[in-house]
Design a protein around this motif. Structure first.
Motif, mmCIF file in Angstrom:
data_model
loop_
_atom_site.group_PDB
_atom_site.id
_atom_site.type_symbol
_atom_site.label_atom_id
_atom_site.label_comp_id
_atom_site.label_asym_id
_atom_site.label_seq_id
_atom_site.Cartn_x
_atom_site.Cartn_y
_atom_site.Cartn_z
ATOM 1 N N GLY A 202 6.312 18.196 -63.891
ATOM 2 C CA GLY A 202 5.681 17.699 -64.673
ATOM 3 C C GLY A 202 4.772 17.246 -63.953
ATOM 4 N N VAL A 203 3.107 17.746 -64.121
ATOM 5 C CA VAL A 203 1.936 17.593 -63.517
ATOM 6 C C VAL A 203 0.935 16.645 -63.575
ATOM 7 N N MET A 204 1.273 15.142 -62.607
ATOM 8 C CA MET A 204 0.655 14.101 -63.444
ATOM 9 C C MET A 204 -1.036 14.422 -62.450
ATOM 10 N N GLU A 338 -2.473 22.307 -61.829
ATOM 11 C CA GLU A 338 -2.561 20.856 -60.047
ATOM 12 C C GLU A 338 -3.662 21.062 -59.691
ATOM 13 N N THR A 339 -4.586 21.039 -59.670
ATOM 14 C CA THR A 339 -5.246 21.402 -59.806
ATOM 15 C C THR A 339 -7.107 20.789 -60.557
ATOM 16 N N SER A 340 -6.202 20.073 -61.708
ATOM 17 C CA SER A 340 -7.127 19.393 -62.636
ATOM 18 C C SER A 340 -8.353 20.450 -63.452
ATOM 19 N N THR A 341 -7.421 21.765 -63.436
ATOM 20 C CA THR A 341 -8.431 23.346 -64.285
ATOM 21 C C THR A 341 -8.730 24.264 -63.402
ATOM 22 N N ALA A 342 -10.689 23.705 -63.064
ATOM 23 C CA ALA A 342 -10.993 24.306 -61.913
ATOM 24 C C ALA A 342 -10.707 24.188 -60.537
ATOM 25 N N GLY A 400 8.260 12.782 -60.865
ATOM 26 C CA GLY A 400 10.031 12.966 -60.312
ATOM 27 C C GLY A 400 10.208 13.636 -59.831
ATOM 28 N N ASN A 401 9.454 14.522 -59.085
ATOM 29 C CA ASN A 401 10.340 15.419 -58.099
ATOM 30 C C ASN A 401 9.849 15.800 -56.406
ATOM 31 N N ASP A 402 10.158 14.859 -55.976
ATOM 32 C CA ASP A 402 9.732 14.865 -54.654
ATOM 33 C C ASP A 402 9.655 16.152 -53.293
ATOM 34 N N ALA A 403 10.925 16.911 -53.699
ATOM 35 C CA ALA A 403 11.454 18.151 -53.275
ATOM 36 C C ALA A 403 9.898 19.218 -53.268
ATOM 37 N N ALA A 404 9.606 19.254 -54.402
ATOM 38 C CA ALA A 404 8.314 20.098 -54.749
ATOM 39 C C ALA A 404 7.560 19.655 -54.768
ATOM 40 N N ASN A 405 7.217 17.759 -54.427
ATOM 41 C CA ASN A 405 6.119 17.364 -54.009
ATOM 42 C C ASN A 405 5.723 18.044 -52.395
ATOM 43 N N ARG A 406 6.519 17.391 -51.601
ATOM 44 C CA ARG A 406 6.819 18.026 -50.111
ATOM 45 C C ARG A 406 6.550 19.674 -49.788
ATOM 46 N N ASP A 407 6.898 20.708 -50.638
ATOM 47 C CA ASP A 407 6.941 21.285 -50.504
ATOM 48 C C ASP A 407 5.724 22.247 -51.125
ATOM 49 N N ILE A 408 4.716 21.941 -51.740
ATOM 50 C CA ILE A 408 3.460 22.583 -52.345
ATOM 51 C C ILE A 408 2.522 21.808 -51.749
#
Length: 544
Positions: A202-204, A338-342, A400-408
């Protein structure tokens, strides 16, 4: 645009009205556009159903007023699930004006995918079409988070569903208050990564992210103002479709839309509405390059075509340009949900500086670098590595994905895209492939998209997808799934002879050719290579 210390800077950041909610921004823009009572906002390309900017504004604030009576306020998550239709756009913009968070569900989700994304977002309200509710209502009730169902069209499929028209509370736009939001913090869109290599995340995207993306479309050039009619079939539950449609609407364009790609109707709409700009994905560009249908219709109104979501070969671009006589360019942008498209974009108004096959330079305020996959060292022009992006378009994070937030995120605050590419000496970016999709042949990294570009040059090939077949000695063998044009004949030997003269030794189709009826793709046009790999593994297993 400046290149400094092996980082490409897109220039000074734009001034955006960060104090506004995106909902207030929409209302302000639609109010300006409503001065002309006859100005059309949206047209259904098949049914010819139209709505003016003035009516769209009235419907939007009236529906928003009704949504508030159903508890939709700042931060409430509202789920949208439907094919492209007028009510989808009215409801989405209305919920935005309430300060809500919009999450979009793909009607084609499998049961497991639907449960997965609903467990991420947990929306209390769902606004959906009759078709979607007939198919999935039992599933939605099983998940349990949705308390209010609003049906866009048709007879309510269940007694506790609220019909779309009953939500309206007629009010004048001048009296509607969007309320306060914190633009840099509040999530406006909760969208989902494509999931081509795993389950979606889920991309915020915040109000500030979306305002900045919208501002990048605004242009005062005479050339841009002359392009008034846009055509899209990109699904509105996808970031590319949703954001380009809303952002161009508030820029005063008439948007002709379809709920899917119907080739002949699509071409008829271009001729009928004298469409100036196309929003497409690579499979549609391949259709333009190869289908004889294109020559039956008047394409002279098309001045520009945008193609995004996956790499597009320069050979396909050249073929399409020959069939669109007044088109100044097939332009590409590069980015991700993740970059608001472009994050990078071809310059729109100067055809002399387009570079076919490039995603263009970074947008103003955006910084992009390329790093070595293993060492993470910054690379210079024409050196291939992972593309990383920083700037006001980058998402708030994954819900809700702390691991993915750290990795990216890397140590310098850049988001790691997972895409392989490079930039040239002018700061233009070229995308090669996804890291996870590169084929490893005897130590060589083979980009499937590059091989597909060569296969598609054969006149009998309609579509193709390339993946690696496991091989004990070589690692993986490039293997092509191929759809042959109707009425054409093609053998594996003929195609191999054709491609072997054009591909490097490492890229040759040593895994062979598999003829199929269709290539699996996601809604944005990306080839689902994991599905092709599963098919390939089954074929290999059956041979054993």
């Amino acid at each position: 645009m400046v290149i400094k210390n092996n980082v490409v800077y897109g220039g000074p950041a734009l001034n955006v009205p960060a104090h506004l909610s995106f909902g207030q921004y929409i209302i302000d823009k639609l109010t300006e556009l409503s001065i002309d009572d006859t100005k059309i906002a949206l047209v259904h390309g098949d049914s010819d159903e139209k709505i003016s900017y003035k009516q769209l504004l009235h419907d939007m604030v009236s529906f928003a007023t009704g949504l508030r009576r159903h508890g939709v306020t700042r931060g409430v998550i509202v789920a949208m699930c439907s094919e492209n239709r007028l009510q989808y756009m009215v409801a989405t913009m209305a919920a935005i004006c309430c300060g809500a968070t919009i999450t979009t569900l793909n009607p084609q989700y499998t049961k497991d995918e639907a449960i997965h994304v609903l467990n991420i977002s947990k929306p209390p309200i769902l606004i959906a079409s009759e078709t979607v509710l007939k198919q999935n209502l039992a599933l939605y009730k099983e998940v349990g988070c949705i308390k209010t169902y609003i049906q866009m069209n048709g007879q309510a499929v269940d007694s506790d569903i609220v019909p779309f028209n009953e939500v309206y509370v007629k009010v004048e736009p001048q009296g509607f208050d969007t309320g306060d939001v914190q633009g840099a913090i509040d999530t406006l869109y909760l969208l989902y990564s494509s999931g081509t290599t795993g389950l979606p995340k889920g991309v915020m995207l915040t109000h500030l992210n979306v305002l900045y993306a919208a501002s990048n479309l605004m242009s005062d050039s005479l050339e841009s103002r002359s392009r008034t009619c846009y055509l899209t079939v990109v699904p509105w539950y996808h970031a590319y479709g949703l954001m380009t449609t809303i952002n161009n609407l508030i820029n005063g364009k008439m948007i002709v839309y379809f709920p899917g790609f119907f080739p002949e109707k699509y071409l008829q709409a271009i001729e009928k509405y004298k469409v100036n700009v196309l929003f497409t994905v690579p499979p549609m560009m391949i259709f333009f390059a190869k289908s004889p249908l294109v020559e039956k219709y008047d394409m002279s109104s098309v001045k520009l075509a945008w193609c995004a979501a996956a790499p597009l070969s320069t050979d396909t671009i050249r073929q399409v340009m020959r069939r669109l006589p007044n088109c100044k360019g097939i332009l590409q942008a590069y980015g991700m949900t993740e970059t608001s498209t472009a994050a990078t974009k071809d310059p729109e108004d100067d055809a002399t500086i387009h570079k076919p096959g490039s995603g263009g330079p970074p947008l103003p305020g955006v910084s992009v670098k390329v790093v070595d996959i293993k060492t993470r060292k910054r690379l210079g022009p024409l050196e291939t590595g992972e593309i990383c992006i920083k700037g006001p378009v980058v998402m708030k994070g994954y819900l809700g994905n702390d691991a993915a937030n750290r990795d990216i995120m890397d140590d310098e605050g850049f988001i790691k895209t997972g895409d392989i590419g490079y930039y040239d000496h002018d700061g233009y970016f070229f995308i090669v492939e996804r890291i996870k999709e590169l084929i490893k042949y005897k130590g060589h990294q083979v980009p499937p998209a590059a091989v597909e570009g060569v296969v598609l040059q054969h006149p009998a090939v309609a579509e193709c997808g390339v993946v690696g077949a496991p091989d004990e000695e070589a690692g993986e063998l490039p293997t092509a799934f191929v759809v042959v044009k109707p009425g054409q004949k093609l053998t594996e030997r003929e195609l191999l002879d054709f491609t072997n003269t054009k591909l490097s030794r490492a890229s040759q189709l040593r895994g062979g050719v598999i003829f199929v009826n269709e290539i699996p793709k996601n809604p944005s046009g990306k080839i689902l290579r994991r599905v092709l790999k599963q098919t390939l593994q089954k074929k290999i297993k059956n041979k054993l």
